[in-house]
Design a protein around this motif. Structure first.
Motif, PDB file in Angstrom:
ATOM      1  N   GLU A  45       3.185  -4.946 -11.840  1.00  0.00           N
ATOM      2  CA  GLU A  45       1.941  -4.292 -12.249  1.00  0.00           C
ATOM      3  C   GLU A  45       2.040  -3.756 -13.675  1.00  0.00           C
ATOM      4  OE1 GLU A  45      -0.172  -0.814 -10.046  1.00  0.00           O
ATOM      5  OE2 GLU A  45      -0.540  -2.637  -8.903  1.00  0.00           O
ATOM      6  N   THR A  46       3.246  -3.327 -14.081  1.00  0.00           N
ATOM      7  CA  THR A  46       3.447  -2.761 -15.421  1.00  0.00           C
ATOM      8  C   THR A  46       3.517  -3.840 -16.497  1.00  0.00           C
ATOM      9  OG1 THR A  46       4.677  -0.898 -14.470  1.00  0.00           O
ATOM     10  CG2 THR A  46       4.953  -1.303 -16.834  1.00  0.00           C
ATOM     11  N   HIS A  47       4.237  -4.926 -16.216  1.00  0.00           N
ATOM     12  CA  HIS A  47       4.540  -5.920 -17.241  1.00  0.00           C
ATOM     13  C   HIS A  47       3.651  -7.162 -17.203  1.00  0.00           C
ATOM     14  CE1 HIS A  47       8.123  -3.778 -18.606  1.00  0.00           C
ATOM     15  NE2 HIS A  47       8.434  -3.583 -17.334  1.00  0.00           N
ATOM     16  N   ILE A  48       2.890  -7.336 -16.130  1.00  0.00           N
ATOM     17  CA  ILE A  48       1.990  -8.496 -16.042  1.00  0.00           C
ATOM     18  C   ILE A  48       0.573  -7.980 -15.785  1.00  0.00           C
ATOM     19  CG2 ILE A  48       1.581 -10.730 -14.921  1.00  0.00           C
ATOM     20  CD1 ILE A  48       4.467 -10.784 -14.063  1.00  0.00           C
ATOM     21  N   PRO A  49      -0.176  -7.646 -16.844  1.00  0.00           N
ATOM     22  CA  PRO A  49      -1.510  -7.041 -16.685  1.00  0.00           C
ATOM     23  C   PRO A  49      -2.472  -7.888 -15.852  1.00  0.00           C
ATOM     24  CG  PRO A  49      -0.777  -6.940 -18.977  1.00  0.00           C
ATOM     25  CD  PRO A  49       0.198  -7.800 -18.256  1.00  0.00           C
ATOM     26  N   GLU A  50      -2.332  -9.237 -15.926  1.00  0.00           N
ATOM     27  CA  GLU A  50      -3.247 -10.091 -15.176  1.00  0.00           C
ATOM     28  C   GLU A  50      -3.066  -9.969 -13.666  1.00  0.00           C
ATOM     29  OE1 GLU A  50      -1.176 -11.009 -17.589  1.00  0.00           O
ATOM     30  OE2 GLU A  50      -0.222 -12.961 -17.218  1.00  0.00           O
ATOM     31  N   SER A  51      -2.000  -9.289 -13.239  1.00  0.00           N
ATOM     32  CA  SER A  51      -1.791  -9.086 -11.794  1.00  0.00           C
ATOM     33  C   SER A  51      -2.550  -7.864 -11.271  1.00  0.00           C
ATOM     34  CB  SER A  51      -0.297  -8.896 -11.495  1.00  0.00           C
ATOM     35  OG  SER A  51       0.151  -7.628 -11.967  1.00  0.00           O
ATOM     36  N   ASN A  52      -3.056  -7.029 -12.174  1.00  0.00           N
ATOM     37  CA  ASN A  52      -3.679  -5.768 -11.752  1.00  0.00           C
ATOM     38  C   ASN A  52      -4.840  -5.925 -10.775  1.00  0.00           C
ATOM     39  OD1 ASN A  52      -1.824  -4.397 -13.259  1.00  0.00           O
ATOM     40  ND2 ASN A  52      -3.169  -4.000 -15.000  1.00  0.00           N
ATOM     41  N   PRO A  53      -5.721  -6.943 -10.943  1.00  0.00           N
ATOM     42  CA  PRO A  53      -6.810  -7.088  -9.950  1.00  0.00           C
ATOM     43  C   PRO A  53      -6.299  -7.300  -8.523  1.00  0.00           C
ATOM     44  CG  PRO A  53      -7.266  -8.411 -11.904  1.00  0.00           C
ATOM     45  CD  PRO A  53      -5.869  -7.907 -12.049  1.00  0.00           C
ATOM     46  N   TYR A  54      -5.069  -7.807  -8.388  1.00  0.00           N
ATOM     47  CA  TYR A  54      -4.514  -8.069  -7.053  1.00  0.00           C
ATOM     48  C   TYR A  54      -3.732  -6.885  -6.499  1.00  0.00           C
ATOM     49  CZ  TYR A  54      -5.765 -12.812  -8.379  1.00  0.00           C
ATOM     50  OH  TYR A  54      -6.461 -13.917  -8.781  1.00  0.00           O
ATOM     51  N   GLN A  55      -3.543  -5.847  -7.316  1.00  0.00           N
ATOM     52  CA  GLN A  55      -2.940  -4.577  -6.891  1.00  0.00           C
ATOM     53  C   GLN A  55      -1.613  -4.767  -6.133  1.00  0.00           C
ATOM     54  OE1 GLN A  55      -6.732  -3.407  -4.852  1.00  0.00           O
ATOM     55  NE2 GLN A  55      -6.423  -1.519  -5.968  1.00  0.00           N
ATOM     56  N   PRO A  56      -0.575  -5.268  -6.810  1.00  0.00           N
ATOM     57  CA  PRO A  56       0.713  -5.506  -6.134  1.00  0.00           C
ATOM     58  C   PRO A  56       1.273  -4.278  -5.426  1.00  0.00           C
ATOM     59  CG  PRO A  56       0.727  -6.458  -8.341  1.00  0.00           C
ATOM     60  CD  PRO A  56      -0.531  -5.665  -8.238  1.00  0.00           C
ATOM     61  N   VAL A  57       1.177  -3.110  -6.058  1.00  0.00           N
ATOM     62  CA  VAL A  57       1.725  -1.891  -5.440  1.00  0.00           C
ATOM     63  C   VAL A  57       0.975  -1.575  -4.151  1.00  0.00           C
ATOM     64  CG1 VAL A  57       2.054   0.599  -5.729  1.00  0.00           C
ATOM     65  CG2 VAL A  57       2.562  -0.958  -7.628  1.00  0.00           C
ATOM     66  N   GLU A  58      -0.352  -1.722  -4.188  1.00  0.00           N
ATOM     67  CA  GLU A  58      -1.176  -1.443  -3.007  1.00  0.00           C
ATOM     68  C   GLU A  58      -0.857  -2.429  -1.882  1.00  0.00           C
ATOM     69  OE1 GLU A  58      -3.709   0.771  -0.784  1.00  0.00           O
ATOM     70  OE2 GLU A  58      -3.015   1.212  -2.812  1.00  0.00           O
ATOM     71  N   ILE A  59      -0.612  -3.683  -2.241  1.00  0.00           N
ATOM     72  CA  ILE A  59      -0.267  -4.700  -1.244  1.00  0.00           C
ATOM     73  C   ILE A  59       0.989  -4.281  -0.479  1.00  0.00           C
ATOM     74  CG2 ILE A  59       0.679  -7.028  -0.959  1.00  0.00           C
ATOM     75  CD1 ILE A  59      -1.222  -7.988  -3.120  1.00  0.00           C
ATOM     76  N   ILE A  60       2.010  -3.848  -1.213  1.00  0.00           N
ATOM     77  CA  ILE A  60       3.277  -3.477  -0.563  1.00  0.00           C
ATOM     78  C   ILE A  60       3.102  -2.213   0.283  1.00  0.00           C
ATOM     79  CG2 ILE A  60       5.696  -2.879  -0.950  1.00  0.00           C
ATOM     80  CD1 ILE A  60       4.868  -5.819  -1.550  1.00  0.00           C
ATOM     81  N   LYS A  61       2.274  -1.283  -0.165  1.00  0.00           N
ATOM     82  CA  LYS A  61       2.004  -0.088   0.645  1.00  0.00           C
ATOM     83  C   LYS A  61       1.352  -0.472   1.975  1.00  0.00           C
ATOM     84  CE  LYS A  61       1.542   3.402  -3.002  1.00  0.00           C
ATOM     85  NZ  LYS A  61       0.579   4.291  -3.718  1.00  0.00           N
ATOM     86  N   GLU A  62       0.354  -1.360   1.905  1.00  0.00           N
ATOM     87  CA  GLU A  62      -0.316  -1.823   3.118  1.00  0.00           C
ATOM     88  C   GLU A  62       0.670  -2.549   4.035  1.00  0.00           C
ATOM     89  OE1 GLU A  62      -3.554  -1.972   4.402  1.00  0.00           O
ATOM     90  OE2 GLU A  62      -4.222  -0.468   2.974  1.00  0.00           O
ATOM     91  N   PHE A  63       1.501  -3.382   3.413  1.00  0.00           N
ATOM     92  CA  PHE A  63       2.471  -4.150   4.186  1.00  0.00           C
ATOM     93  C   PHE A  63       3.483  -3.231   4.868  1.00  0.00           C
ATOM     94  CE2 PHE A  63       6.667  -6.447   4.024  1.00  0.00           C
ATOM     95  CZ  PHE A  63       6.433  -7.212   5.154  1.00  0.00           C
ATOM     96  N   GLU A  64       3.913  -2.210   4.162  1.00  0.00           N
ATOM     97  CA  GLU A  64       4.891  -1.266   4.726  1.00  0.00           C
ATOM     98  C   GLU A  64       4.321  -0.592   5.975  1.00  0.00           C
ATOM     99  OE1 GLU A  64       7.705   2.513   3.346  1.00  0.00           O
ATOM    100  OE2 GLU A  64       6.167   1.739   1.996  1.00  0.00           O
ATOM    101  N   LYS A  65       3.064  -0.161   5.889  1.00  0.00           N
ATOM    102  CA  LYS A  65       2.417   0.461   7.050  1.00  0.00           C
ATOM    103  C   LYS A  65       2.345  -0.515   8.221  1.00  0.00           C
ATOM    104  CE  LYS A  65      -1.548   2.118   5.993  1.00  0.00           C
ATOM    105  NZ  LYS A  65      -2.800   2.506   5.297  1.00  0.00           N
ATOM    106  N   SER A  66       1.977  -1.755   7.912  1.00  0.00           N
ATOM    107  CA  SER A  66       1.794  -2.769   8.946  1.00  0.00           C
ATOM    108  C   SER A  66       3.109  -3.112   9.646  1.00  0.00           C
ATOM    109  CB  SER A  66       1.183  -4.030   8.318  1.00  0.00           C
ATOM    110  OG  SER A  66       1.206  -5.109   9.216  1.00  0.00           O
ATOM    111  N   ILE A  67       4.150  -3.383   8.866  1.00  0.00           N
ATOM    112  CA  ILE A  67       5.402  -3.860   9.471  1.00  0.00           C
ATOM    113  C   ILE A  67       6.136  -2.732  10.205  1.00  0.00           C
ATOM    114  CG2 ILE A  67       6.995  -3.477   7.523  1.00  0.00           C
ATOM    115  CD1 ILE A  67       8.091  -6.340   8.184  1.00  0.00           C
ATOM    116  N   LYS A  68       5.973  -1.486   9.750  1.00  0.00           N
ATOM    117  CA  LYS A  68       6.616  -0.375  10.458  1.00  0.00           C
ATOM    118  C   LYS A  68       5.991  -0.166  11.837  1.00  0.00           C
ATOM    119  CE  LYS A  68       8.745   2.176   6.691  1.00  0.00           C
ATOM    120  NZ  LYS A  68       8.805   3.426   5.903  1.00  0.00           N
ATOM    121  N   LYS A  69       4.706  -0.502  11.962  1.00  0.00           N
ATOM    122  CA  LYS A  69       4.070  -0.439  13.286  1.00  0.00           C
ATOM    123  C   LYS A  69       4.658  -1.507  14.208  1.00  0.00           C
ATOM    124  CE  LYS A  69      -0.405   1.384  11.770  1.00  0.00           C
ATOM    125  NZ  LYS A  69      -1.838   1.068  11.564  1.00  0.00           N
ATOM    126  N   GLU A  70       4.911  -2.687  13.640  1.00  0.00           N
ATOM    127  CA  GLU A  70       5.465  -3.778  14.453  1.00  0.00           C
ATOM    128  C   GLU A  70       6.897  -3.489  14.890  1.00  0.00           C
ATOM    129  OE1 GLU A  70       4.610  -7.925  13.717  1.00  0.00           O
ATOM    130  OE2 GLU A  70       3.320  -7.376  12.035  1.00  0.00           O
TER     131      GLU A  70
END
Length: 559
Positions: free
Chosen positions: A182-207
């Motif tokens: 997210e810091t070094h590749i500005p074109e990735s910002n619309p996809y919100q990499p940090v937010e993706i991993i936060k969502e994934f962390e919540k999901s997989i910890k439930k599993e």
């Protein structure tokens, strides 16, 4: 301290493994951009790979293959993203839906050690029979067939030993990588990499907590136990823990294997209808739905009864989201762009920066592609992908629950058409949508809505005097504070600072030139050639500073 050092060393090895795989599949440019190799002080020679060339494959295919090779955490990440077209491009979501676990089956002794640790007893004191060969295995757990002391045949789902620690380590690495991307590749910002991993962390910890899966099963069973077309297994709570889930054994045929069986077209059709009706009931009547309906998770019992398994991944949808979804589907069916945009606005899909007129024009063009197209010729998956892509062009991001719902519908339609190609999913969906829409005008629904509104109004009126008194008290005692928070002024502030510095610099240069000119004119301290030393020095310094200032302005591109 020793544990921390071991963890760091383990993470370093895992970083190397992850980077080696990404280099192998042609993603070394991303690694170089974020500077992870230099940051981790990893020798690039250790990351070089030789062998098959994957350049002929698409980016989405290469990324899917890399995730498969990296194991459980990355496979689960890809599977989560396959349901989240709001986070990634639909072509990536479609590719990730093909992800398959490269599963290892744990040794019998390891599995028995988990059972003994959880139960505090030998396995033969808990089960009359326990099949040591797993009947199914996935990235997080494996399933064994067993028989309880009372004779009941059960499925015993057991987490792989150490899987939680491995996933925790991978999550830490993914969090760091997402921040760097997210810091070094500005074109990735619309996809919100940090937010993706936060969502994934919540999901997989439930599993990773099988108690939560058991609770999900109980919710489905409570609502659907009277439906003769669906079978939800019983949870045996006295034998279940966070690491072990014991349920009724489903003795059926996987839908994925049904094609190879000699069954009639009418049975195939009935199976798809029962499966589709079950999903519609979950969405429109219960508000919780099975979000992983791939063929391996659906069994068929005698009488064309559907028996879903693996309830670790479920979606939830509230009344507001269901109403918005209903309005969107009705808007598409009726070619009413105003209705669709109104639904998007109603639950804050659309912000003040969205060009509503442009959105309506694009929606009209999208809808006209399906004008007078018979329902049995509409590919729901394609329609969904086009709709999400259209929203993406207008920076409209669907919320997680609605995105999961839409992708679940697409997967379900694909499974249904695989089993019975003539099946028309829209014919099942539209009646449920219309029923949900008409239900909004039901007298009981209206009455309940009115009661909720009255309760909210009563609470507001009840709290109003106290709130007003608090505000007036603060005014009277000079304790009322208003905080202003500016947004988007950081760049303006930086430009002001830069302009001020340049102006100060220019004034200093001008002062040197004027001062040197005066000194030259007076000619108080002369060299052999009659030039004042101080004056010459001033001109030289002013020239150097002037050239420096000019170079800085030229580099900024704002001459």
């Amino acid at each position: 301290m020793k544990k921390s050092i071991r963890r760091r060393f383990s993470n370093l090895n895992r970083y190397q493994e992850i980077l080696r795989v990404f280099f192998k599949y042609g993603f070394d440019d991303i690694a170089n951009k974020i500077g992870i190799v230099k940051r981790m002080r990893i020798d690039k020679n250790q990351l070089s790979t030789q062998g098959e060339n994957f350049n002929a494959l698409s980016t989405s295919e290469r990324l899917r293959m890399a995730f498969e090779e990296l194991g459980a955490t990355f496979v689960k990440l890809g599977q989560m993203l396959s349901l989240r077209s709001d986070f990634i491009h639909p072509k990536f979501a479609k590719e990730f839906s093909k992800l398959q676990d490269r599963v290892h089956r744990d040794e019998t002794e390891k599995i028995k050690s988990v059972l003994i640790k959880e139960y505090g007893k030998p396995v033969n004191e808990i089960f009359l029979e326990f099949d040591e060969t797993p009947i199914a295995a996935a990235s997080i757990a494996q399933v064994h067939k067993a028989r309880l002391k009372n004779g009941e045949v059960v499925a015993v789902k057991i987490l792989h030993p150490g899987v939680a620690e491995k996933i925790e380590s991978d999550l830490e690495i993914l969090q760091n990588l997402s921040k760097l991307i997210e810091t070094h590749i500005p074109e990735s910002n619309p996809y919100q990499p940090v937010e993706i991993i936060k969502e994934f962390e919540k999901s997989i910890k439930k599993e990773l907590n099988l108690v939560l899966e058991g609770q999900n099963i109980d919710i489905f069973r409570n609502y659907l136990q009277d439906d003769p077309t669906i079978k939800i297994p019983i949870v045996y709570w006295e034998y279940s823990t966070e690491s072990i889930l014991v349920t009724e054994f489903i003795n059926g045929i996987k839908i994925s294997k049904l094609q190879n069986k000699e069954i009639s077209d009418s049975d195939r059709k009935q199976v798809t209808i029962n499966a589709a009706n079950s999903l519609m009931k979950q969405i429109f009547e219960i508000g919780i739905f099975h979000a992983d309906p791939h063929p391996g998770n659906l069994f068929v019992l005698p009488g064309n009864v559907i028996a879903p398994i693996d309830f670790g991944n479920v979606g939830r949808i509230d009344d507001d989201m269901r109403n918005a979804f209903t309005e969107i589907i009705m808007g598409i069916a009726d070619q009413d762009t105003h209705r669709i945009t109104r639904a998007l606005v109603s639950i804050d899909f659309v912000d003040d920066h969205t060009n509503l007129r442009g959105l309506k024009i694009d929606l009209m063009e999208f809808i006209q592609h399906y004008y007078k197209v018979p329902l049995n010729r509409i590919n729901l998956s394609k329609l969904i992908d086009e709709f999400i892509e259209l929203l993406g062009t207008h920076q409209i991001k669907l919320p997680a629950d609605l995105s999961i719902l839409i992708r679940t519908l697409a997967i379900s339609e694909a499974v249904a058409r695989e089993l019975y190609p003539q099946f028309n999913f829209a014919e099942i969906l539209i009646p449920f949508v219309k029923k949900a829409y008409l239900n909004k005008f039901n007298l009981l629904t209206r009455y309940q809505s009115l009661i909720r509104t009255a309760e909210d109004g009563f609470d507001l009126l009840k709290k109003l005097p106290g709130n007003l008194y608090s505000i007036l008290y603060k005014f009277r005692n000079d304790k009322f504070i208003i905080t202003f928070k500016h947004q988007g002024l950081e760049e303006f502030g930086r430009r002001i600072d830069s302009s001020s510095n340049r102006l100060s610099f220019a004034i200093i240069i001008a002062s040197l030139i004027i001062g040197s000119s005066i000194v030259m004119y007076l000619g108080k301290v002369n060299l052999p050639l009659s030039y004042p030393v101080i004056g010459i020095s001033g001109f030289v310094i002013a020239s150097v500073l002037g050239v420096w200032l000019l170079i800085g302005i030229l580099r900024s591109g704002k001459l």
